[in-house]
Design an enzyme around this catalytic site. Structure first.
Site, PDB file in Angstrom:
ATOM      1  N   ASN A  34       0.862  -1.183   0.000  1.00 42.52           N
ATOM      2  CA  ASN A  34       0.000   0.000   0.000  1.00 42.52           C
ATOM      3  C   ASN A  34       0.894   1.227   0.000  1.00 42.52           C
ATOM      4  OD1 ASN A  34      -2.996   0.737   0.393  1.00 42.52           O
ATOM      5  ND2 ASN A  34      -1.915   2.135   1.771  1.00 42.52           N
ATOM      6  N   SER A 130     -17.413  -7.269  -8.532  1.00 40.48           N
ATOM      7  CA  SER A 130     -18.632  -6.783  -7.880  1.00 40.48           C
ATOM      8  C   SER A 130     -18.963  -7.583  -6.638  1.00 40.48           C
ATOM      9  CB  SER A 130     -19.812  -6.859  -8.852  1.00 40.48           C
ATOM     10  OG  SER A 130     -20.991  -6.481  -8.169  1.00 40.48           O
ATOM     11  N   GLY A 132     -19.209  -5.620  -3.382  1.00 45.70           N
ATOM     12  CA  GLY A 132     -18.914  -4.825  -2.198  1.00 45.70           C
ATOM     13  C   GLY A 132     -17.903  -5.520  -1.307  1.00 45.70           C
ATOM     14  N   LYS A 185     -18.799  -4.710 -16.485  1.00 40.05           N
ATOM     15  CA  LYS A 185     -18.984  -4.251 -15.100  1.00 40.05           C
ATOM     16  C   LYS A 185     -19.738  -2.915 -15.088  1.00 40.05           C
ATOM     17  CE  LYS A 185     -18.596  -4.034 -10.607  1.00 40.05           C
ATOM     18  NZ  LYS A 185     -18.704  -2.707 -10.130  1.00 40.05           N
ATOM     19  N   HIS A 188     -23.280  -3.699 -15.647  1.00 44.20           N
ATOM     20  CA  HIS A 188     -23.767  -4.275 -14.375  1.00 44.20           C
ATOM     21  C   HIS A 188     -24.165  -3.148 -13.427  1.00 44.20           C
ATOM     22  CE1 HIS A 188     -22.961  -5.084 -10.115  1.00 44.20           C
ATOM     23  NE2 HIS A 188     -23.366  -6.323 -10.327  1.00 44.20           N
ATOM     24  N   ASN A 189     -23.304  -2.163 -13.298  1.00 40.90           N
ATOM     25  CA  ASN A 189     -23.590  -1.048 -12.391  1.00 40.90           C
ATOM     26  C   ASN A 189     -24.785  -0.227 -12.875  1.00 40.90           C
ATOM     27  OD1 ASN A 189     -21.289  -1.942 -11.080  1.00 40.90           O
ATOM     28  ND2 ASN A 189     -20.521   0.107 -10.694  1.00 40.90           N
ATOM     29  N   GLU A 192     -27.695  -1.968 -11.869  1.00 41.99           N
ATOM     30  CA  GLU A 192     -27.800  -1.761 -10.405  1.00 41.99           C
ATOM     31  C   GLU A 192     -28.517  -0.421 -10.117  1.00 41.99           C
ATOM     32  OE1 GLU A 192     -23.973  -2.299  -8.251  1.00 41.99           O
ATOM     33  OE2 GLU A 192     -24.305  -0.282  -7.477  1.00 41.99           O
ATOM     34  N   TYR A 193     -28.164   0.614 -10.875  1.00 45.63           N
ATOM     35  CA  TYR A 193     -28.828   1.921 -10.713  1.00 45.63           C
ATOM     36  C   TYR A 193     -30.335   1.775 -10.991  1.00 45.63           C
ATOM     37  CZ  TYR A 193     -24.702   5.095 -10.584  1.00 45.63           C
ATOM     38  OH  TYR A 193     -23.564   5.782 -10.240  1.00 45.63           O
TER      39      TYR A 193
END
Ligand code: 6PG
Length: 477
Positions: A34, A130, A132, A185, A188-189, A192-193
């Site tokens: 990181n 996807s 979360g 993706k 997909h989102n 989702e909306y």
């Protein structure tokens, strides 16, 4: 993947950290990094004993700790942060290494990065992830795009191990070249909306049309989750609505500011639909509904100035049953539109995306996981070149059964003054799509009159124009 190989992951925010833990839980050695070293140290303190996890301080050390061909994944924010990470890593890589971006990148950025890194002999994979934080840890849906061979050789085994699994099938499959994974993706989102907007409209009508209290609405969603509407988003809607705010004792939904935020994937889906010429009304309305919700102070001002429907509008209990059908039918439409868009993009970009497989990998792990994705998978298995999902037997029948209550909901909502952009536009799309002849002939006539834009005829080949300002005769243009 060879036995001495390690999986490298940089970016230990929630998604990255959970994904690294997921990899380690499958006994795959993972080396983390990181930018802020303290975060790496904290991660190792908290999770270092969960599996074969090691950490490195600098990018040099991190890259150096990985066996070649290296497999490195970046889990940082989409946009400039991703470019910064790639620019830092790339000069330290060798030909044949595989660099993966698991963020929500715009597929055009992925195409650009893929082309640039290819010049250096680096295989760049743009991968949609996807589910979360929970999904990242216990099994996300993974949508990998990029060069097929290095994916198959070095990445497939890892991703299939860490992905969600439904009926013995991993929720991960190679999508297509360069930006295809991030494209899928993005859609997909977008879906989702639309799903969330439809749920919000249903809630609004149950509350202000039927007159139910919030806990009763929660129960309604919970029971719908046992029907064909069964899905992750319906399930969590029941949970959010059942939550009481500790500070005020009110339903939590009543103390959350009613201004929806967004990070861009829904907007990109709508923008791309406009570019491709695909009617993507449900998702686009969902994006606009969020932008309208964000005009909070303007809306508060307008609330005192603009009139709603006149007269007394009593609550209407019959809406409750109708709403279940309206929600289901509109949901079918938004998936039909999303899948039509993926088909159009696959043609345009020459990606050869297998739509049935996309439905398969969305059955588990991801935010839009839903029972009816099995039906979508079956529809494309039966007819891989299906022009529109609504035409598949199962969905055509479902729409037929739902259409009367769906129409009642849209009509009643208009009478009540409750906005239902997603319900209404989905129904308009259904009605527009099922009409062999529509009113666009008039639009063509108008265009011809004011701008000599010409038109085609239904009965003869050729292009025509009326001499509107002269003798009014039709000529062949
Ligand atoms: C997922 C989600 C995720 C997305 C959030 C927030 O598949 O896990 O789609 O990738 O970032 O849903 O998106 P918005 O902030 O745009 O609502």
């Amino acid at each position: 993947m060879s036995s001495d190989q390690h999986f490298g992951l940089t970016g230990l925010a929630t998604m990255g950290a959970n994904l690294a833990r997921n990899v380690a839980h499958h006994d795959i050695p993972v080396v983390v990094h990181n930018r802020t070293t303290s975060r790496t140290e904290r991660f190792l303190d908290e999770h270092g004993s969960e599996g074969p996890i090691t950490g490195q301080e600098s990018v040099e050390q991190w890259v150096g700790a990985l066996a070649r061909p290296r497999v490195l994944m970046s889990m940082v924010q989409a946009g400039p942060a991703t470019d910064a990470v790639i620019n830092e890593i790339a000069p330290r890589l060798d030909r044949g290494d595989v660099l993966i971006d698991g963020g929500n990148a715009n597929f055009r950025d992925t195409q650009r990065r893929h082309a640039k890194l290819a010049e250096q002999g680096i295989h760049f994979l743009g991968v949609g992830v996807s589910g979360g934080e929970e999904g990242a840890l216990n099994g996300p849906s993974i949508m990998p795009g990029g060069d097929r061979e290095p994916y198959d050789e070095s990445v497939k085994e890892i991703f299939e191990a860490i992905a969600a699994n439904v009926d013995g099938t991993p929720c991960c499959t190679y999508v297509g070249p360069d930006g295809a994974g991030h494209y899928v993706k993005m859609v997909h989102n977008g879906i989702e909306y639309a799903d969330m907007q439809l749920i919000a409209e249903t809630y609004d009508l149950l509350r202000h049309g039927v007159g139910l209290e919030v806990p009763e609405i929660a129960e309604r969603f919970e029971s719908w989750n046992g029907s064909e509407l069964e899905s992750f988003l319906i399930e969590i809607t029941a949970r959010v609505l059942a939550k009481t705010d500790e500070a005020t004792g009110k339903p939590l939904v009543d103390v959350i500011l009613d201004a929806a935020e967004q990070k861009g994937t829904g907007r990109w889906t709508a923008e791309n639909a406009l570019e491709l010429g695909v009617p993507l009304t449900g998702i686009t309305e969902a994006v606009f509904a969020r932008t309208l919700s964000a005009l909070k102070s303007e809306r508060e001002h307008a609330a005192g100035l603009l009139a709603g429907p006149s007269g007394n509008r009593p609550h209407d209990e019959s809406l409750t049953g109708d709403l279940e059908h309206a929600l289901y039918a509109s949901k079918i439409v938004s998936y039909a539109q999303g899948f039509a868009q993926m088909a159009a993009a696959a043609r345009d970009e020459k990606w050869d995306i297998d739509l049935g497989s996309m439905a398969t990998i969305w059955r588990g792990g991801c935010i839009i996981r839903a029972r009816f994705l099995d039906r979508i998978r079956e529809a494309y298995e039966t007819e891989p070149t299906l022009p529109n999902l609504m035409l598949a037997d199962f969905f055509a029948k479902a729409l037929e059964q739902a259409q009367d209550p769906w129409r009642r909901v849209v009509a009643r909502a208009a009478e009540l003054g409750v906005p239902t952009p997603a319900f209404s536009s989905s129904l308009a799309y259904y009605d527009g799509y099922r009409r062999a002849r529509g009113p666009a002939s008039l639009i063509q006539g108008l265009r011809d009159l004011f701008g000599a834009h010409t038109y085609k005829r239904v009965d003869r080949d050729g292009t025509f124009h009326v001499m509107w300002g002269e003798n009014g005769r039709e000529i062949e243009a």
